[in-house]
Design an enzyme around this catalytic site. Structure first.
Site: not given
Length: 491
Positions: A79, A154, A178
């Site tokens: 990420k 997210s 997330s």
């Protein structure tokens, strides 16, 4: 590629047997990445040259008989809010579009020490603020199961990367759901460890008392292997727990007969819970019962207060953490400012997107004189009560069970003009972060339209081993993915 053959242990065995080289494995995944990327927009940065060089180095070391780490030669994605030395880390924000960290995050450093190979940095909601990966400054990511739907957020890019087969596993961060919510939306396994189980050093902060790094994988066993590598004390992170890391894979195949699974009443009574989600998760509970677990209905009376509590605490911490981005030392700087004050305000107005600005304003308001007692301090008190509800529940059960998300993945743009509807997508995951507990999302079914549904299992503090055991036993018995619908971008 068959997803059942895409596990870490299976690839590792093939590499050790010489059936495939690390370079060939990496090239396979890069080819898959390059095929799917135009449709999915998963990656902010693709590191082809680095990946091939690392794979060649590992192949040479293997040929020389050198000892290799447990992830040697396996392609991984990260990420884009975890610092990677020498590789852009943007947080999907214009503010950090050109930021190249001079240091490595602890979690990623441990992956590389274990032999993992970086294939790219994945897209996310800007500064991890969002539930759909639509607030990224670099464009939205699409769900591999249906391009008209979101992958969640997210960490939507990390979930979609694993689901689409462009990497074997990935890392994300979880502040209010997330990791787990995108895992549910994309039909993969997503694990949020206990707060402090994994170091946050090098994770670009959103809400420091809530953020936690964790893995995405195609199986629970793979998630256990990744947690084994990234967990453990770190003197650079004062919130990282100085406790021994157990063998997370050792108990995966042990029976769960006699374990008590608490079904949280409030979660199944939640307003807006989709009927197909309800049915799939109840079927998952029945599967655990068939394996010998005892189902116990429990109550967490303040569970549904988590949303309101979170949206005071998290924006307040974000307001403080993001104050450092002022256009002075690094990050985006507005041009043609007449003074330091206008340069700072213009840099923030132009560098941050709408959702980030909204949350900063909420947090600044909640912390302002005259309101801090009414909002921030009150929210912290409710947070304590939510944690006590969990403590009470764990007096009588071993793990807790809920849906991961109230619905399958929603359509892109569905909540564009309604941020509150977007926030409610994390209704069932947020309380876990407020309490600092570990939780995992495992695929448990599909909607009639072919979208994945996830079941969330919640463990007590530092009880990831038992959590993974229950999740693995369910996964093996249910074998949900063998009955999955066809999707052109899901191998």
């Amino acid at each position: 590629m068959d997803r059942k053959t895409m596990t870490i242990s299976a690839w590792r065995q093939q590499l050790q047997n010489g059936d495939i080289s690390s370079r060939e494995l990496v090239d396979q995944h890069i080819e898959r990445l390059e095929t799917a990327e135009p449709s999915l927009s998963v990656y902010n940065e693709i590191t082809v040259e680095r990946a091939r060089a690392d794979a060649d180095r590992i192949d040479a070391a293997r040929a020389a008989g050198e000892s290799l780490g447990p992830l040697a030669g396996l392609p991984l994605a990260i990420k884009d809010n975890l610092c990677t030395r020498g590789v852009r880390t943007t947080c999907s924000s214009r503010m950090l579009e050109h930021f190249v960290p001079p240091y490595e995050s602890t979690a990623t450093e441990r992956l590389w020490q274990a032999g993992g190979v970086l294939v790219g940095k994945t897209n996310l909601d800007e500064f991890a603020m969002g539930g759909s990966t639509e607030t990224s400054a670099f464009g939205a990511t699409h769900n591999p199961w249906n391009l008209d739907h979101v992958p969640g957020g997210s960490s939507g890019g990390s979930a979609a990367a694993v689901a689409s087969g462009s990497c074997i596993a990935s890392l994300g961060s979880d502040t209010g759901g997330s990791i787990r919510q995108p895992a549910s939306f994309c039909g993969v396994v997503g694990l949020k460890p206990t707060y402090g189980r994994v170091s946050r050093w090098g994770l670009v902060a959103f809400a420091s008392s809530l953020d936690q790094v964790g893995p995405f994988a195609t199986s629970v066993a793979d998630a256990a292997e990744l947690l084994q590598v990234i967990a453990g004390p770190d003197p650079r992170d004062s919130t990282c727990l100085n406790v021994e890391v157990p063998d997370y894979s050792a108990g995966l195949n042990q029976s769960i007969k006699g374990l008590k699974v608490g079904v949280i009443k409030e979660c199944f009574d939640a307003k807006g819970l989709d009927g197909e989600v309800n049915a799939s998760v109840r079927a998952a509970a029945a599967q655990l019962e068939a394996l010998g677990a005892e189902l116990v209905e429990v109550s967490c009376p303040r569970f549904n207060d988590g949303i309101a509590t979170y949206y005071v605490i998290a924006p307040s911490e974000a307001s403080a953490n993001l104050a450092r981005y002022d256009g002075v030392k690094y990050g985006f700087r507005a041009a043609d400012a007449e003074s330091l004050a206008t340069m700072t305000s213009s840099s923030r107005a132009e560098g941050f997107g709408e959702e980030v600005q909204r949350r900063i304003l909420i947090g600044t308001y909640a912390l302002s004189a005259g309101y801090v007692d009414a909002y921030y301090k009150k929210a912290q008190q409710v947070r304590t009560l939510i944690r006590r509800d969990f403590d009470a529940a764990f007096q009588s059960v071993d793990v807790l069970l809920t849906p991961t998300a109230p619905s399958p993945a929603f359509k892109a743009g569905a909540h564009k003009d309604d941020p509150l509807a977007m926030y409610l997508a994390d209704l069932l995951t947020i309380p876990v972060n407020l309490a600092g507990l570990p939780a995992i999302s495992v695929p448990c079914g599909f909607s009639q339209t072919g979208l994945p549904i996830g079941v969330q299992l919640i463990g007590n503090v530092l009880d990831e081993a038992r959590l993974l055991q229950v999740a693995h036993q369910y996964e093996q018995a249910a074998d949900v993915l063998s009955q999955r619908p066809k999707a052109p971008l899901v191998p």
